[in-house]
Write an enzyme that holds these catalytic residues in place. Sequence first.
Site, PDB file in Angstrom:
ATOM      1  N   GLU A   1      79.588 -75.502  69.473  1.00  0.00           N
ATOM      2  CA  GLU A   1      79.496 -76.922  69.808  1.00  0.00           C
ATOM      3  C   GLU A   1      78.383 -77.239  70.802  1.00  0.00           C
ATOM      4  O   GLU A   1      78.660 -77.703  71.912  1.00  0.00           O
ATOM      5  CB  GLU A   1      80.822 -77.384  70.408  1.00  0.00           C
ATOM      6  CG  GLU A   1      82.007 -77.149  69.510  1.00  0.00           C
ATOM      7  CD  GLU A   1      83.334 -77.490  70.178  1.00  0.00           C
ATOM      8  OE1 GLU A   1      84.214 -78.008  69.479  1.00  0.00           O
ATOM      9  OE2 GLU A   1      83.481 -77.236  71.393  1.00  0.00           O
ATOM     10  N   PRO A   2      77.140 -77.033  70.467  1.00  0.00           N
ATOM     11  CA  PRO A   2      76.077 -77.377  71.410  1.00  0.00           C
ATOM     12  C   PRO A   2      75.905 -78.894  71.525  1.00  0.00           C
ATOM     13  O   PRO A   2      75.953 -79.607  70.527  1.00  0.00           O
ATOM     14  CB  PRO A   2      74.832 -76.745  70.780  1.00  0.00           C
ATOM     15  CG  PRO A   2      75.142 -76.658  69.324  1.00  0.00           C
ATOM     16  CD  PRO A   2      76.633 -76.491  69.202  1.00  0.00           C
ATOM     17  N   GLY A   3      75.746 -79.357  72.734  1.00  0.00           N
ATOM     18  CA  GLY A   3      75.471 -80.786  72.944  1.00  0.00           C
ATOM     19  C   GLY A   3      74.131 -80.925  73.630  1.00  0.00           C
ATOM     20  O   GLY A   3      73.118 -81.293  73.040  1.00  0.00           O
ATOM     21  N   ARG A   4      74.123 -80.513  74.910  1.00  0.00           N
ATOM     22  CA  ARG A   4      72.924 -80.620  75.731  1.00  0.00           C
ATOM     23  C   ARG A   4      71.685 -80.036  75.046  1.00  0.00           C
ATOM     24  O   ARG A   4      70.635 -80.653  75.017  1.00  0.00           O
ATOM     25  CB  ARG A   4      73.180 -79.855  77.040  1.00  0.00           C
ATOM     26  CG  ARG A   4      72.096 -80.014  78.080  1.00  0.00           C
ATOM     27  CD  ARG A   4      72.291 -79.009  79.221  1.00  0.00           C
ATOM     28  NE  ARG A   4      73.626 -78.915  79.713  1.00  0.00           N
ATOM     29  CZ  ARG A   4      74.125 -79.631  80.735  1.00  0.00           C
ATOM     30  NH1 ARG A   4      73.356 -80.478  81.374  1.00  0.00           N
ATOM     31  NH2 ARG A   4      75.373 -79.473  81.120  1.00  0.00           N
TER      32      ARG A   4
ATOM     33  N   ARG B   1      73.067 -87.766  87.265  1.00  0.00           N
ATOM     34  CA  ARG B   1      73.217 -86.313  87.374  1.00  0.00           C
ATOM     35  C   ARG B   1      72.804 -85.760  88.733  1.00  0.00           C
ATOM     36  O   ARG B   1      73.288 -84.732  89.155  1.00  0.00           O
ATOM     37  CB  ARG B   1      72.503 -85.598  86.218  1.00  0.00           C
ATOM     38  CG  ARG B   1      73.147 -85.945  84.862  1.00  0.00           C
ATOM     39  CD  ARG B   1      72.735 -85.027  83.731  1.00  0.00           C
ATOM     40  NE  ARG B   1      73.284 -83.692  83.867  1.00  0.00           N
ATOM     41  CZ  ARG B   1      72.623 -82.639  84.276  1.00  0.00           C
ATOM     42  NH1 ARG B   1      71.336 -82.734  84.580  1.00  0.00           N
ATOM     43  NH2 ARG B   1      73.209 -81.463  84.377  1.00  0.00           N
TER      44      ARG B   1
ATOM     45  N   TYR C   1      75.740 -83.830  90.538  1.00  0.00           N
ATOM     46  CA  TYR C   1      75.609 -82.359  90.586  1.00  0.00           C
ATOM     47  C   TYR C   1      74.379 -81.877  91.359  1.00  0.00           C
ATOM     48  O   TYR C   1      74.043 -80.695  91.310  1.00  0.00           O
ATOM     49  CB  TYR C   1      75.480 -81.766  89.168  1.00  0.00           C
ATOM     50  CG  TYR C   1      76.315 -82.396  88.102  1.00  0.00           C
ATOM     51  CD1 TYR C   1      77.697 -82.222  88.080  1.00  0.00           C
ATOM     52  CD2 TYR C   1      75.733 -83.154  87.087  1.00  0.00           C
ATOM     53  CE1 TYR C   1      78.460 -82.788  87.078  1.00  0.00           C
ATOM     54  CE2 TYR C   1      76.490 -83.723  86.077  1.00  0.00           C
ATOM     55  CZ  TYR C   1      77.861 -83.532  86.082  1.00  0.00           C
ATOM     56  OH  TYR C   1      78.611 -84.098  85.085  1.00  0.00           O
TER      57      TYR C   1
ATOM     58  N   CYS D   1      72.368 -99.586  95.335  1.00  0.00           N
ATOM     59  CA  CYS D   1      72.702 -99.773  96.734  1.00  0.00           C
ATOM     60  C   CYS D   1      73.517 -98.576  97.204  1.00  0.00           C
ATOM     61  O   CYS D   1      74.729 -98.666  97.403  1.00  0.00           O
ATOM     62  CB  CYS D   1      73.503-101.062  96.834  1.00  0.00           C
ATOM     63  SG  CYS D   1      73.481-101.699  98.469  1.00  0.00           S
ATOM     64  N   GLU D   2      72.850 -97.448  97.334  1.00  0.00           N
ATOM     65  CA  GLU D   2      73.540 -96.175  97.563  1.00  0.00           C
ATOM     66  C   GLU D   2      72.477 -95.181  98.023  1.00  0.00           C
ATOM     67  O   GLU D   2      71.513 -94.941  97.299  1.00  0.00           O
ATOM     68  CB  GLU D   2      74.108 -95.726  96.208  1.00  0.00           C
ATOM     69  CG  GLU D   2      75.165 -94.708  96.219  1.00  0.00           C
ATOM     70  CD  GLU D   2      76.550 -95.303  96.441  1.00  0.00           C
ATOM     71  OE1 GLU D   2      77.293 -94.701  97.200  1.00  0.00           O
ATOM     72  OE2 GLU D   2      76.860 -96.374  95.873  1.00  0.00           O
TER      73      GLU D   2
ATOM     74  N   TYR E   1      73.534 -86.335  78.616  1.00  0.00           N
ATOM     75  CA  TYR E   1      74.357 -86.722  79.763  1.00  0.00           C
ATOM     76  C   TYR E   1      73.633 -87.699  80.692  1.00  0.00           C
ATOM     77  O   TYR E   1      73.848 -87.668  81.904  1.00  0.00           O
ATOM     78  CB  TYR E   1      74.845 -85.474  80.522  1.00  0.00           C
ATOM     79  CG  TYR E   1      75.622 -84.518  79.638  1.00  0.00           C
ATOM     80  CD1 TYR E   1      76.853 -84.904  79.107  1.00  0.00           C
ATOM     81  CD2 TYR E   1      75.133 -83.257  79.302  1.00  0.00           C
ATOM     82  CE1 TYR E   1      77.568 -84.049  78.275  1.00  0.00           C
ATOM     83  CE2 TYR E   1      75.840 -82.395  78.470  1.00  0.00           C
ATOM     84  CZ  TYR E   1      77.052 -82.799  77.961  1.00  0.00           C
ATOM     85  OH  TYR E   1      77.755 -81.953  77.135  1.00  0.00           O
TER      86      TYR E   1
END
Length: 432
Positions: free
Chosen positions: A291-294, A331, A335, A362-363, A391
């Site tokens: 199941e590869p996604g990235r 991301r 992370y 605003c962060e 992602y």
Amino acid sequence: MFVSENLSVNAQGHLMIGKNDAVELAKQFGTPLYVMDEALIRKNCRIYKNAMDRYYGGQGLILYANKAFCTLYTCRIAKEEGLGLDVVSGGELYTAIKAGFPMEKVCFHGNNKTREELELAVENRVGHIIVDNIYELELLESIAAKAGIVQDIMFRIKPGIDAHTHSYIQTGQIDSKFGVALENGEAFEIIEKAVKMQNVRVTGVHCHIGSQIFDLEPFCQAAEVMMQFIGDLKDKLGLEIRELNLGGGYGIMYTRKDDPIEYDRYIEHVSEVVKAAAEKRGVKLPFIYMEPGRSIVASAGITLYTVGGIKDIKGVRKYISVDGGMCDNPRYIMYESEYEAVVANDAAAERTELATIAGKCCESGDILIKDTMMPSVYVGDIIAVEATGAYNYSMSSNYNRIPRPAVVAVNDGEARVVVKRETYEDLIRNDI
Ligand code: LLP
């Protein structure tokens, strides 16, 4: 020079993605803009598919893990390339249904599927439901009974493998919310219950050890552990497991520091492990799912931004602010993921200074890239962040009521919008 193989510089010094000028794309479609290179997505699909044919006699199916980038567009590509699909929510399943995806090639995951989600899956005859826990097993049995069908299921197993990756995306160890563990007998018990049920059929076992993993070893170990478990199920329950789903998680290159393994080598090595273990345990060679996604979409994507305010705080840090940020790419804030950026309108320029590319939310943690070498950057420049195809769009938000960017697919010099830019009207659509 670039992280992704599909990027180059043209005679004007502009960044090219495939055969398209990134500066022209920014002009034509506006920024921020997600750009996806269709040729590279398709190429990645074929690498996996061909490897399955070459190393495992085609006795397997590659499922594109839709969570990496789920749209009608990506579902259609997966379908055209002959892949299956991993979906993880009613929304992803609905997208697949609307894309006309063959439901028998869909695996439905998730650690807390709701009744409505399971009903949608059963009604639409999803190929496999990957059951996570006892509550779900009993719920599914009753839903399938009501629908008068026997639903094929696999179980999500924690094989007890610690993969080296960010702790937020590690999933194979016992201390995880996903699946049932081998080491405490939980996995065995749930399968023992399931085989006695009338409306579910246990066809397979599944594991997924984590994401953005660069070593072959944990995948081989997981395959070995799962094959031993298949052997145990045969010996103790007389149950023949026909299918083994080994999940995804293959690492990609985000920055020059990353050293990914060629994608087909995963299948090559894992196939050897599975074949050897099947022989040793005297079990039939299972049909394999991966199941590869990235690794299918990440390198195919870039995000284009326009530079606004630049702050050079002497002796502290230089901030280059762009017109997107954590709302289109969370991301870094989640992370501390690393990326590389290019000035698309001066893509061959020498990188002479350290800068931090910040978003517009605003962060204070709204950073795209912290402390990266950049050339001199000016207001109005177009910055491309590389390898944003996975992602990013799928984890985007409307924080600060910022509309999501459009997604443009490029292919051989052609460009077309595959997801429209959100408008302010879209933002208040559900407000009452
Ligand atoms: N199969 C299952 C059951 C999964 O949970 C996942 C990812 C995949 C396949 C695909 O893994 P991939 O090949 O894409 O690594 N948001 C995080 C990644 C979360 C991955 C969740 N599950 C990130 O941005 O790094």
